[in-house]
Scaffold this motif. Sequence first.
Motif, PDB file in Angstrom:
ATOM      1  N   ASP A 149      56.734 116.871  61.305  1.00 54.94           N
ATOM      2  CA  ASP A 149      56.569 116.975  62.759  1.00 54.94           C
ATOM      3  C   ASP A 149      55.090 117.134  63.100  1.00 54.94           C
ATOM      4  O   ASP A 149      54.541 118.229  63.108  1.00 54.94           O
ATOM      5  CB  ASP A 149      57.384 118.159  63.283  1.00 54.94           C
ATOM      6  N   LEU A 150      54.448 116.012  63.353  1.00 50.67           N
ATOM      7  CA  LEU A 150      53.033 116.030  63.736  1.00 50.67           C
ATOM      8  C   LEU A 150      52.858 115.831  65.232  1.00 50.67           C
ATOM      9  O   LEU A 150      51.732 115.802  65.717  1.00 50.67           O
ATOM     10  CB  LEU A 150      52.269 114.932  62.982  1.00 50.67           C
ATOM     11  N   GLY A 151      53.927 115.653  65.941  1.00 50.03           N
ATOM     12  CA  GLY A 151      53.826 115.376  67.352  1.00 50.03           C
ATOM     13  C   GLY A 151      53.747 113.886  67.632  1.00 50.03           C
ATOM     14  O   GLY A 151      53.910 113.044  66.739  1.00 50.03           O
ATOM     15  N   GLU A 152      53.498 113.524  68.849  1.00 51.04           N
ATOM     16  CA  GLU A 152      53.443 112.116  69.265  1.00 51.04           C
ATOM     17  C   GLU A 152      52.117 111.493  68.842  1.00 51.04           C
ATOM     18  O   GLU A 152      51.050 112.086  69.001  1.00 51.04           O
ATOM     19  CB  GLU A 152      53.583 112.031  70.773  1.00 51.04           C
ATOM     20  N   ASN A 153      52.198 110.298  68.292  1.00 54.02           N
ATOM     21  CA  ASN A 153      50.985 109.575  67.891  1.00 54.02           C
ATOM     22  C   ASN A 153      50.378 108.919  69.124  1.00 54.02           C
ATOM     23  O   ASN A 153      50.932 107.990  69.703  1.00 54.02           O
ATOM     24  CB  ASN A 153      51.336 108.517  66.843  1.00 54.02           C
ATOM     25  N   ILE A 154      49.232 109.429  69.551  1.00 53.10           N
ATOM     26  CA  ILE A 154      48.588 108.918  70.766  1.00 53.10           C
ATOM     27  C   ILE A 154      47.298 108.182  70.447  1.00 53.10           C
ATOM     28  O   ILE A 154      46.476 107.927  71.332  1.00 53.10           O
ATOM     29  CB  ILE A 154      48.304 110.072  71.742  1.00 53.10           C
ATOM     30  N   THR A 155      47.103 107.821  69.165  1.00 56.76           N
ATOM     31  CA  THR A 155      45.879 107.124  68.776  1.00 56.76           C
ATOM     32  C   THR A 155      45.826 105.754  69.438  1.00 56.76           C
ATOM     33  O   THR A 155      46.797 104.997  69.424  1.00 56.76           O
ATOM     34  CB  THR A 155      45.836 106.961  67.245  1.00 56.76           C
ATOM     35  N   VAL A 156      44.674 105.414  69.986  1.00 55.66           N
ATOM     36  CA  VAL A 156      44.505 104.103  70.624  1.00 55.66           C
ATOM     37  C   VAL A 156      44.096 103.080  69.583  1.00 55.66           C
ATOM     38  O   VAL A 156      43.544 103.420  68.526  1.00 55.66           O
ATOM     39  CB  VAL A 156      43.446 104.165  71.751  1.00 55.66           C
ATOM     40  N   ALA A 157      44.381 101.829  69.864  1.00 53.62           N
ATOM     41  CA  ALA A 157      44.028 100.741  68.969  1.00 53.62           C
ATOM     42  C   ALA A 157      42.684 100.144  69.367  1.00 53.62           C
ATOM     43  O   ALA A 157      42.131 100.432  70.431  1.00 53.62           O
ATOM     44  CB  ALA A 157      45.122  99.672  69.010  1.00 53.62           C
ATOM     45  N   PHE A 158      42.174  99.299  68.492  1.00 54.30           N
ATOM     46  CA  PHE A 158      40.884  98.669  68.743  1.00 54.30           C
ATOM     47  C   PHE A 158      40.895  97.891  70.053  1.00 54.30           C
ATOM     48  O   PHE A 158      39.983  97.976  70.870  1.00 54.30           O
ATOM     49  CB  PHE A 158      40.543  97.734  67.577  1.00 54.30           C
ATOM     50  N   GLY A 159      41.988  97.137  70.261  1.00 55.98           N
ATOM     51  CA  GLY A 159      42.062  96.321  71.464  1.00 55.98           C
ATOM     52  C   GLY A 159      42.182  97.121  72.740  1.00 55.98           C
ATOM     53  O   GLY A 159      41.894  96.606  73.833  1.00 55.98           O
ATOM     54  N   ASP A 160      42.580  98.411  72.623  1.00 57.82           N
ATOM     55  CA  ASP A 160      42.652  99.253  73.813  1.00 57.82           C
ATOM     56  C   ASP A 160      41.278  99.751  74.246  1.00 57.82           C
ATOM     57  O   ASP A 160      41.091 100.185  75.386  1.00 57.82           O
ATOM     58  CB  ASP A 160      43.568 100.454  73.545  1.00 57.82           C
TER      59      ASP A 160
END
Length: 453
Positions: A149-160
């Motif tokens: 349980d690490l929580g929600e993955n909110i990492t953005v991508a390169f294209g974002d």
Amino acid sequence: MKYLGKVLPVDGYYVILQECLPIDYTKSLAHLYQPLIGVHAVTLYLTLLHEMELQSDSSPQTHHTLMNYLNIPLDEIYKARLKLEGIGLLTTFKKQKEDATVFTYELLSPFAPSNFFEDAMLSQLLLHQIGDTKFHALKRHYHKIAPGDLGENITVAFGDVFQTFTPSIEEAKPKENTNQAPTRNDATIDFSWIVQMLKQRFIPVGKVLTQENRKLISQMVMLYDLDSNEVEKSVLWALTEENLLDTEEFKTACHDLFKSKHYEVPIHLTTKRIEPKQQVTEPQTKEEMLIHELESISPKQLLEDLSGGNRASEQDLKAIREVMVSQGLPAPVMNVLVHYVLLQSNMKLSKAYLEKIASHWSRANIKTAKEAMEFAKSEQNKFQKSAKQKTSYNYKTLSKEIVPDWFKERNNAKQKKVVQQASQTVIDLEKEKAELQALLSGKAMSNKNRSQG
């Protein structure tokens, strides 16, 4: 297999490395690969790896150098090289020059210890090789599992974040994540049969046949040499209530099926005996062409081919699958059975007829399309011969006009009565004749006496 002559001491070699080695590759080689391929193969890998620093671009090293380094015969070096190739640590190229033969050995990166246990086939092989206790000790030490349980993955991508040009519609479509551990030795199997089976049972295909599960299924097929019906049994056994594939249950089911077939034969890597290649002859007769076709297609393709390319019906596929699984028939044998039943039943596929013949063929232990074809022809000839003899017997019997016993007795009684009547008639006539003669004699005597008086 004879290894002598495959490589000569004077043959040269170069070594190349295209990939980056993981920082703990020596741990993988010593603890994870060495139990599978042996000390000679691991030593050869390390020797070739460090040999790159000493080699010259102008002239290659000779295999005599490897013999001196490793202090083993050249045929043992060749066998060790084959093990490296088979396990996915080496790619070999051969080039014939005018006066010499030169090999190029491309070293491939071993799995890092943590990634090794994510490869289902290698981890299962290691489990069978070193046993449960040592295997799980190594897995606990090397295979670190991230917290759940690490929580929600909110990492953005390169294209974002960045944009260097305006993408077209096709280029803007999201791509699948390819940042995965390297895969080796994936077997290619036809998943269409499994897809059809899941659909028949209203099981969501996408949840079961994910990319990771397809890879796992392919590797288990290669490791345990499973048939399509065995894969189907294992998948159904390992499904959870949420229609997810329990990978550990699936691997256990595959292993249990292997044990049931091979009677507890242990699984471990050995040098495969390679027979000399036989010259492959193309099928000549129509029957050979048919057998070749039945060996290479699935029952679903056969039904569609026989129906002029139309889609096979769900009912027919279900009947074939159930008979195939219950009787354990290989796909080529099932193809011959389907073809035979269709020909005998005016192109109607009867499940009851399928089951009846399939149980007979299963007891006969038929494994190939050719065996099934010959067995079917033999049984058909026996049937026709028996039918011909029966017809001939009935014809001869009827031609003799057999009379029932009761009719015979009644007829005999009538004949006896006629004979008695005839005999009685004869007796009465004789009596009447005698009496008439006596009467005539008496009258003659009486007349004579009158004339004398």
